[in-house]
Each structure stands twice: as C-alpha cells, then as structure tokens.
Design a protein around this motif. Structure first.
Motif, mmCIF file in Angstrom:
data_model
loop_
_atom_site.group_PDB
_atom_site.id
_atom_site.type_symbol
_atom_site.label_atom_id
_atom_site.label_comp_id
_atom_site.label_asym_id
_atom_site.label_seq_id
_atom_site.Cartn_x
_atom_site.Cartn_y
_atom_site.Cartn_z
ATOM 1 N N LEU A 6 0.965 -1.205 -0.027
ATOM 2 C CA LEU A 6 0.053 -0.124 0.060
ATOM 3 C C LEU A 6 0.951 1.260 -0.025
ATOM 4 O O LEU A 6 1.590 1.408 0.830
ATOM 5 C CB LEU A 6 -0.857 0.101 1.177
ATOM 6 C CG LEU A 6 -2.309 -0.548 0.886
ATOM 7 C CD1 LEU A 6 -2.068 -2.106 0.512
ATOM 8 C CD2 LEU A 6 -3.312 -0.663 2.004
ATOM 9 N N VAL A 7 0.878 2.037 -1.234
ATOM 10 C CA VAL A 7 1.643 3.215 -1.259
ATOM 11 C C VAL A 7 0.867 4.475 -1.344
ATOM 12 O O VAL A 7 -0.324 4.514 -1.670
ATOM 13 C CB VAL A 7 2.477 3.188 -2.581
ATOM 14 C CG1 VAL A 7 3.666 1.979 -2.483
ATOM 15 C CG2 VAL A 7 1.642 3.093 -3.631
ATOM 16 N N LEU A 120 2.348 4.383 9.898
ATOM 17 C CA LEU A 120 1.773 5.508 9.915
ATOM 18 C C LEU A 120 2.173 6.573 8.834
ATOM 19 O O LEU A 120 3.316 6.767 8.332
ATOM 20 C CB LEU A 120 2.212 6.119 11.268
ATOM 21 C CG LEU A 120 1.741 7.518 11.807
ATOM 22 C CD1 LEU A 120 0.405 7.285 12.490
ATOM 23 C CD2 LEU A 120 2.675 8.195 12.895
HETATM 24 C C1 FAD Z 1 -9.725 12.150 -4.009
HETATM 25 C C2 FAD Z 1 -8.935 12.057 -2.356
HETATM 26 C C3 FAD Z 1 -8.450 12.777 -1.598
HETATM 27 C C4 FAD Z 1 -7.785 12.528 -0.533
HETATM 28 N N1 FAD Z 1 -7.144 13.745 0.275
HETATM 29 C C5 FAD Z 1 -6.580 13.368 1.188
HETATM 30 C C6 FAD Z 1 -6.128 14.492 2.155
HETATM 31 O O1 FAD Z 1 -6.067 15.589 1.870
HETATM 32 N N2 FAD Z 1 -5.237 14.151 3.253
HETATM 33 C C7 FAD Z 1 -5.090 12.781 3.546
HETATM 34 O O2 FAD Z 1 -4.460 12.557 4.671
HETATM 35 N N3 FAD Z 1 -5.726 11.810 2.826
HETATM 36 C C8 FAD Z 1 -6.244 11.938 1.490
HETATM 37 N N4 FAD Z 1 -6.759 11.020 0.975
HETATM 38 C C9 FAD Z 1 -6.333 9.614 1.287
HETATM 39 C C10 FAD Z 1 -7.306 9.013 2.654
HETATM 40 O O3 FAD Z 1 -8.434 9.744 2.700
HETATM 41 C C11 FAD Z 1 -6.362 8.756 3.690
HETATM 42 O O4 FAD Z 1 -5.259 8.094 3.143
HETATM 43 C C12 FAD Z 1 -7.050 7.931 4.663
HETATM 44 O O5 FAD Z 1 -7.875 8.806 5.734
HETATM 45 C C13 FAD Z 1 -5.796 7.278 5.518
HETATM 46 O O6 FAD Z 1 -5.404 7.903 6.721
HETATM 47 P P1 FAD Z 1 -3.974 7.851 7.251
HETATM 48 O O7 FAD Z 1 -2.923 8.131 6.042
HETATM 49 O O8 FAD Z 1 -4.026 8.746 8.398
HETATM 50 O O9 FAD Z 1 -3.673 6.411 7.701
HETATM 51 P P2 FAD Z 1 -2.537 5.322 8.351
HETATM 52 O O10 FAD Z 1 -3.251 4.357 9.274
HETATM 53 O O11 FAD Z 1 -1.618 6.325 9.044
HETATM 54 O O12 FAD Z 1 -1.809 4.866 7.173
HETATM 55 C C14 FAD Z 1 -0.975 3.576 7.434
HETATM 56 C C15 FAD Z 1 -0.643 3.020 6.308
HETATM 57 O O13 FAD Z 1 -1.747 2.843 5.455
HETATM 58 C C16 FAD Z 1 -1.345 2.912 4.047
HETATM 59 N N5 FAD Z 1 -2.420 3.748 3.491
HETATM 60 C C17 FAD Z 1 -3.070 4.671 4.191
HETATM 61 N N6 FAD Z 1 -3.977 5.414 3.481
HETATM 62 C C18 FAD Z 1 -3.753 4.889 2.142
HETATM 63 C C19 FAD Z 1 -4.150 5.123 0.945
HETATM 64 N N7 FAD Z 1 -4.924 6.233 0.541
HETATM 65 N N8 FAD Z 1 -3.694 4.409 -0.266
HETATM 66 C C20 FAD Z 1 -2.922 3.306 0.155
HETATM 67 N N9 FAD Z 1 -2.188 3.312 0.961
HETATM 68 C C21 FAD Z 1 -2.780 3.904 2.326
HETATM 69 C C22 FAD Z 1 0.029 3.339 3.921
HETATM 70 O O14 FAD Z 1 0.777 2.065 3.624
HETATM 71 C C23 FAD Z 1 0.210 3.891 5.099
HETATM 72 O O15 FAD Z 1 1.613 3.862 5.782
HETATM 73 C C24 FAD Z 1 -7.403 11.229 -0.365
HETATM 74 C C25 FAD Z 1 -7.965 10.093 -0.967
HETATM 75 C C26 FAD Z 1 -8.705 10.320 -2.259
HETATM 76 C C27 FAD Z 1 -9.146 9.515 -2.997
#
Ligand code: FAD
Length: 258
Positions: A6-7, A120
C-alpha cells in the motif's frame, strides 16, 4: 506468493505543508507531493523478498486523487510488477473507515497472500488503516514491525516497544505494517523508469469496488471545524553572565518541565 504493497502519495515533508482551511484537507497545490517514504520502505520489503523468490508478484495499491498517477508510476519504477489506483472524486475527504473499506475491496479482488503497509502516514497520521484492513479482510495482522521475515505460509517479525521487543508470527494471509527501522527503498533507475511506462496500471472507481461513499451507508467521521496551528512564539534566549544555569532551571520550573 502475491504481495500487495500500500503506497500513499503525501505532501512532501521537506516543503511547505498546508491545510485547506475551507475543506480541512491537505492543500495539494501548496507544495510538492511525493510517495510517502514509509510506503517506499514497505515496497522494499516486498521487492527484497521477490528478488530471492522469483515466483513472487508485487502489486502496488494506492487510493488517491486522479492527479497521483506519477506517484503510482514511481512505485512501478522502483520495481512493483503492476499497480492498482483507486481514484474517485466521491472519496475526497474520505475518513479512515471509508478508506479502509475501499482499500480492502481493492485488495479482495487481487487475492494476495500478504499485504504490506507503512505503520503511520506522514499526512493523515491515523496509524489504524493496517488493523482496519485486517479486520475487513479476515486476515491475521502484525503491526509496527521493525524487522520482517517472510516465509511460505507465515511471516515473523519484531515489534519494538518502549519497554522491550516482541517476536511475533502471523500465518498467511496477513496484513503487516512496518516502521522506519526497515531499509530505504532502492532508487528507481533509468531502466525501471522506462519499464514503468509499460507496466499494467488499473484505475478503479468506487462503483468498480461496490463501495458506497454515502454517509447513510455506514457511520462516517465528519470534520466540523479546522484551524491552522498558531505560529510558534519566539523562544527565550539565555545569555550566560555566570547565572545561565540558574536561569535555565528557573525557566524549566516555570514551564513545569522539571
Ligand atoms: C480524492 C482523494 C483525496 C484525498 N485527500 C486526502 C487528504 O487531503 N489528506 C489525507 O491524509 N488523505 C487524503 N486521501 C487519502 C485518504 O483519505 C487517507 O489515506 C486515509 O484517511 C488514511 O489515513 P492515514 O494516512 O492517516 O492512515 P494511516 O493508518 O496512518 O496509514 C498507514 C498506512 O496505510 C496505508 N495507507 C493509508 N492510506 C492509504 C491510501 N490512501 N492509499 C494507499 N495506502 C494507504 C499506507 O501504507 C500507510 O503508510 C485522499 C484520497 C482521495 C481518493
């Protein structure tokens, strides 16, 4: 073995990072965006294993705006064999619950043996996506691993805590998350960058995944207000005129730091 990594694309921590005060989301236009380094390390864990086990398939998965194609292609240039990009405007502002649901649906389609994530992200910093994915998928989970050994039917690893280290084992299929203690990702070379242009990159919408972003479909977190961090106040400069030690102690005591 099939491994999903997951990137995530994030605002570059070396540049200016801003919140859009209207939407509460990261302001992606405020600076550069990059693949989160922790997710590149997760990719490296998979690629090191694939290097020694040629029957391994490494797939990069990202949920991100449509504009994130270059970041997804970077994962291909580093070495993933193919990529899946979940992109749908309905996901704008997705909370952790919806993110986990969408990512889990994309993973389910691929039927991997192992899912590797960062522990994270540097922007959202939720730290719970890996555990939520394991729950959705019914997979075993081992989180915050500072070392990982992948076997044919299980993974073993080390979790480093404040009070010591734990050795853990999980049978496959499993979701694991890794920490920054694991090595940096290899740098994409010219051959990798050229090859990435031809590697399969599947773009999926919520409809493809059968997931609804409608808040009526499942409980969702709603951001009610957002505000910028107050600017840092100027620090206190102590000039040593023979009493710097006493001044320092007084400062620490006044601020309840001792
Ligand atoms: C149109 C759109 C707009 C978005 N805008 C934002 C934004 O403004 N800010 C924001 O933080 N996120 C945004 N996202 C992504 C999504 O909402 C967040 O990734 C999500 O809430 C995960 O939170 P976290 O990164 O705190 O998770 P954590 O639990 O901290 O993440 C841990 C691990 O999970 C995996 N992971 C987490 N999220 C993703 C992902 N989206 N894709 C692949 N692997 C993932 C990674 O390996 C990461 O290291 C957006 C997505 C889309 C489609």
């Amino acid at each position: 073995m099939k491994i999903y990594v997951l990137v995530k694309e994030v605002p570059d921590t070396y540049g200016d990072r801003k919140l859009d005060l209207e939407t509460g989301l990261a302001d992606r236009a405020a600076g550069d965006v990059v693949l989160d380094e922790i997710t590149e390390r997760a990719l490296e864990v998979a690629l090191s294993y694939a290097g020694k086990n040629p029957d391994t398939e490494v797939v990069a998965l990202s949920m991100a705006p449509e504009t994130a194609t270059a970041s997804v292609r970077r994962a291909l240039a580093i070495g993933a064999a193919s990529a899946v990009h979940v992109a749908d405007e309905e996901l704008r502002g997705a909370d952790l619950g919806l993110t986990a649901e969408a990512l889990a649906a994309a993973i389910r389609r691929g039927e991997p043996d192992l899912v590797i994530t960062g522990n994270l992200s540097t922007d959202g910093s939720g730290g719970v996506i890996p555990a939520m994915l394991a729950e959705h998928l019914g997979f075993a989970q081992a989180t915050a691993l500072s070392s990982v050994e992948i076997g044919a039917d299980q993974i073993t690893g080390t979790r480093a805590g404040d009070d010591g280290t734990q050795q853990v084992t999980a049978t496959l299929p499993a979701v694991i998350s890794i920490t920054e203690a694991l090595p940096d990702a290899r740098f994409p070379n010219f051959k990798g960058i050229m090859a990435a242009k031809k590697k399969p990159l599947e773009v999926l919408s919520l409809a493809d995944l059968g997931v609804s972003a409608d808040p009526a479909a499942a409980p969702r977190t709603i951001m009610t207000t957002v505000s910028e961090k107050p600017p840092r106040a100027a620090g206190v400069k102590i000039t040593d005129e023979g009493d710097a030690g006493a001044q320092l102690v007084e400062f620490l005591a006044q601020n309840r730091l001792v």
